[in-house]
Design a protein around this motif. Structure first.
Motif, PDB file in Angstrom:
ATOM      1  N   LEU A 131       0.823  -1.208   0.000  1.00  0.00           N
ATOM      2  CA  LEU A 131       0.000   0.000   0.000  1.00  0.00           C
ATOM      3  C   LEU A 131       0.858   1.260   0.000  1.00  0.00           C
ATOM      4  CD1 LEU A 131      -3.266   0.539   1.964  1.00  0.00           C
ATOM      5  CD2 LEU A 131      -1.494   2.267   2.128  1.00  0.00           C
ATOM      6  N   MET A 132       2.060   1.187   0.529  1.00  0.00           N
ATOM      7  CA  MET A 132       2.932   2.365   0.574  1.00  0.00           C
ATOM      8  C   MET A 132       3.255   2.889  -0.821  1.00  0.00           C
ATOM      9  SD  MET A 132       6.509   0.606   1.766  1.00  0.00           S
ATOM     10  CE  MET A 132       7.598  -0.194   0.586  1.00  0.00           C
ATOM     11  N   PHE A 133       3.124   2.052  -1.874  1.00  0.00           N
ATOM     12  CA  PHE A 133       3.385   2.484  -3.245  1.00  0.00           C
ATOM     13  C   PHE A 133       2.127   3.000  -3.947  1.00  0.00           C
ATOM     14  CE2 PHE A 133       6.886  -0.721  -2.765  1.00  0.00           C
ATOM     15  CZ  PHE A 133       7.931   0.175  -2.852  1.00  0.00           C
ATOM     16  N   PHE A 134       0.961   2.889  -3.318  1.00  0.00           N
ATOM     17  CA  PHE A 134      -0.265   3.334  -3.970  1.00  0.00           C
ATOM     18  C   PHE A 134      -0.190   4.839  -4.241  1.00  0.00           C
ATOM     19  CE2 PHE A 134      -3.404  -0.073  -2.190  1.00  0.00           C
ATOM     20  CZ  PHE A 134      -2.601  -1.075  -2.709  1.00  0.00           C
ATOM     21  N   PRO A 135      -0.706   5.304  -5.376  1.00  0.00           N
ATOM     22  CA  PRO A 135      -0.752   6.745  -5.627  1.00  0.00           C
ATOM     23  C   PRO A 135      -1.505   7.507  -4.538  1.00  0.00           C
ATOM     24  CG  PRO A 135      -1.226   5.530  -7.633  1.00  0.00           C
ATOM     25  CD  PRO A 135      -1.201   4.520  -6.522  1.00  0.00           C
ATOM     26  N   GLU A 136      -2.588   6.902  -4.014  1.00  0.00           N
ATOM     27  CA  GLU A 136      -3.394   7.543  -2.981  1.00  0.00           C
ATOM     28  C   GLU A 136      -3.444   6.615  -1.761  1.00  0.00           C
ATOM     29  OE1 GLU A 136      -7.139   9.324  -4.379  1.00  0.00           O
ATOM     30  OE2 GLU A 136      -6.482   8.770  -6.405  1.00  0.00           O
ATOM     31  N   HIS A 137      -2.610   6.898  -0.783  1.00  0.00           N
ATOM     32  CA  HIS A 137      -2.530   6.036   0.399  1.00  0.00           C
ATOM     33  C   HIS A 137      -3.865   5.929   1.122  1.00  0.00           C
ATOM     34  CE1 HIS A 137       1.992   7.158   0.447  1.00  0.00           C
ATOM     35  NE2 HIS A 137       1.826   6.006  -0.153  1.00  0.00           N
ATOM     36  N   ASP A 138      -4.535   7.054   1.329  1.00  0.00           N
ATOM     37  CA  ASP A 138      -5.794   7.031   2.076  1.00  0.00           C
ATOM     38  C   ASP A 138      -6.869   6.239   1.347  1.00  0.00           C
ATOM     39  OD1 ASP A 138      -4.565   8.528   3.982  1.00  0.00           O
ATOM     40  OD2 ASP A 138      -5.694  10.370   3.632  1.00  0.00           O
ATOM     41  N   ARG A 139      -6.860   6.302   0.032  1.00  0.00           N
ATOM     42  CA  ARG A 139      -7.827   5.514  -0.735  1.00  0.00           C
ATOM     43  C   ARG A 139      -7.621   4.026  -0.499  1.00  0.00           C
ATOM     44  NH1 ARG A 139      -8.505   5.902  -7.323  1.00  0.00           N
ATOM     45  NH2 ARG A 139     -10.163   4.336  -7.542  1.00  0.00           N
ATOM     46  N   GLY A 140      -6.351   3.606  -0.447  1.00  0.00           N
ATOM     47  CA  GLY A 140      -6.066   2.205  -0.149  1.00  0.00           C
ATOM     48  C   GLY A 140      -6.490   1.813   1.245  1.00  0.00           C
ATOM     49  N   LEU A 141      -6.253   2.691   2.218  1.00  0.00           N
ATOM     50  CA  LEU A 141      -6.670   2.405   3.599  1.00  0.00           C
ATOM     51  C   LEU A 141      -8.187   2.314   3.706  1.00  0.00           C
ATOM     52  CD1 LEU A 141      -4.211   4.731   5.546  1.00  0.00           C
ATOM     53  CD2 LEU A 141      -4.148   2.226   5.451  1.00  0.00           C
ATOM     54  N   ARG A 142      -8.890   3.188   3.006  1.00  0.00           N
ATOM     55  CA  ARG A 142     -10.369   3.143   3.056  1.00  0.00           C
ATOM     56  C   ARG A 142     -10.905   1.849   2.461  1.00  0.00           C
ATOM     57  NH1 ARG A 142      -9.763   8.681   1.347  1.00  0.00           N
ATOM     58  NH2 ARG A 142     -10.173  10.088   3.111  1.00  0.00           N
ATOM     59  N   GLU A 143     -10.220   1.334   1.439  1.00  0.00           N
ATOM     60  CA  GLU A 143     -10.637   0.062   0.864  1.00  0.00           C
ATOM     61  C   GLU A 143     -10.440  -1.080   1.865  1.00  0.00           C
ATOM     62  OE1 GLU A 143     -11.932  -1.002  -2.766  1.00  0.00           O
ATOM     63  OE2 GLU A 143     -12.823   0.513  -1.454  1.00  0.00           O
ATOM     64  N   LEU A 144      -9.335  -1.072   2.594  1.00  0.00           N
ATOM     65  CA  LEU A 144      -9.142  -2.089   3.632  1.00  0.00           C
ATOM     66  C   LEU A 144     -10.259  -1.998   4.670  1.00  0.00           C
ATOM     67  CD1 LEU A 144      -5.279  -1.945   4.320  1.00  0.00           C
ATOM     68  CD2 LEU A 144      -6.525  -3.463   2.761  1.00  0.00           C
ATOM     69  N   LEU A 145     -10.590  -0.782   5.076  1.00  0.00           N
ATOM     70  CA  LEU A 145     -11.655  -0.592   6.057  1.00  0.00           C
ATOM     71  C   LEU A 145     -12.993  -1.077   5.510  1.00  0.00           C
ATOM     72  CD1 LEU A 145     -12.580   0.670   8.788  1.00  0.00           C
ATOM     73  CD2 LEU A 145     -12.905   2.818   7.546  1.00  0.00           C
TER      74      LEU A 145
END
Length: 289
Positions: A131-145
């Motif tokens: 996830l650290m390489f994702f263009p949008e970190h928060d978007r990746g975190l929201r998907e996990l949530l």
């Protein structure tokens, strides 16, 4: 054997940095797997101990890479869906599952910022050094949530900032000897935005996790020889491949000699090792959502 859910490889625009392009990671899949599995395996073992993972737990591994978290969870009886936007990475995980006789793992090519799985369908969602390489970190975190069941947990790992990483210092020193006129980077790498423990905890809470904590962990990574390390650096990731492609033959030889000499000066004939520091963040979803 693992089951594979067929989907197309995810292709962001060519203008994106190489680490954000699926085909670049697929090209590097074999070298990355050989290089990174040993460096990340111990962090995966820590990560599975930091979440409530039981036999039969449903686990999603996002940007699964070498699959170290997938395998650690499956060995504990979890049912795992391993996803990555790189088809090459997913194919490698499937082969290793078959070799290890892991029958509770499914694989799918999937964009971690837009997961094609149902809401509230997993007990644990993980992303180790992906996830650290994702263009949008928060978007990746929201998907996990989003994909977690109420009370479920997400676990995310990232490297500590480059200034605290022995491997980064070794490589940086060798690069400066090979390219003495190379200007210093104008800003930290994108992934380093997750490298502060307090900020990472606040980020998890800001996207909606009910609770979050972050631990710093350091592990020793051993490898066969300085030559083994040097031979893999040139192709182990899209970013390193781009760096070495930009060097001429004399510069590559200067880099090679500088890295090998540095390690041998400090560690003689071995065993050879470097320390890696990482952050492991755990976010818990509210039990009422």
């Amino acid at each position: 054997m693992s089951a594979h859910i067929p989907e197309g490889e995810v292709h962001p625009p060519k203008s994106h940095p190489p680490e954000e392009r699926a085909e670049a990671w697929s090209s590097a899949a074999e070298a990355y797997d050989d290089f990174a599995e040993g460096a990340t395996r111990h962090f995966a073992e820590d990560a599975v101990r930091l979440v409530r993972l039981r036999p039969g737990s449903r686990v999603l591994d996002v940007a699964a890479g070498t699959g170290v978290f997938t395998f650690a969870a499956a060995r504990r009886g979890a049912e795992v869906l391993a996803t990555d936007f790189s088809a090459g990475m997913i194919e490698a995980i499937g082969r290793k599952c078959a070799a290890q006789g892991l029958t509770t793992v499914k694989t799918a090519v999937m964009d971690g910022q837009a997961l094609t799985v149902e809401d509230a369908s997993f007990d644990v969602a993980a992303s180790l050094f992906g996830l650290m390489f994702f263009p949008e970190h928060d978007r990746g975190l929201r998907e996990l949530l989003r994909v977690l069941k109420p009370g479920g947990q997400a676990v995310v790992t990232t490297w500590a900032p480059p200034s605290r990483g022995e491997m980064f210092r070794l490589i940086g020193s060798a690069v400066m000897k090979a390219l003495p006129n190379l200007p210093p980077p104008s800003k930290p790498p994108h992934w380093a935005a997750l490298g502060d423990a307090d900020d990472l905890r606040r980020r998890l809470l800001s996207v909606g996790f009910a609770r979050a904590h972050v631990v710093s962990v350091t592990h020793v990574w051993t490898f066969e020889s300085p030559e083994w390390l040097e031979q893999r650096l040139s192709s182990m990731s899209p970013a390193s491949a781009g760096l070495f492609e930009a060097m001429n033959a004399a510069q590559r030889e200067t880099f090679r000699r500088a890295l090998i000499d540095d390690l041998r000066e400090r560690q003689g004939e071995g065993p050879f090792a470097v320390t890696n520091e990482g952050l492991i963040a755990v976010g818990t979803k509210s039990s009422g959502t």
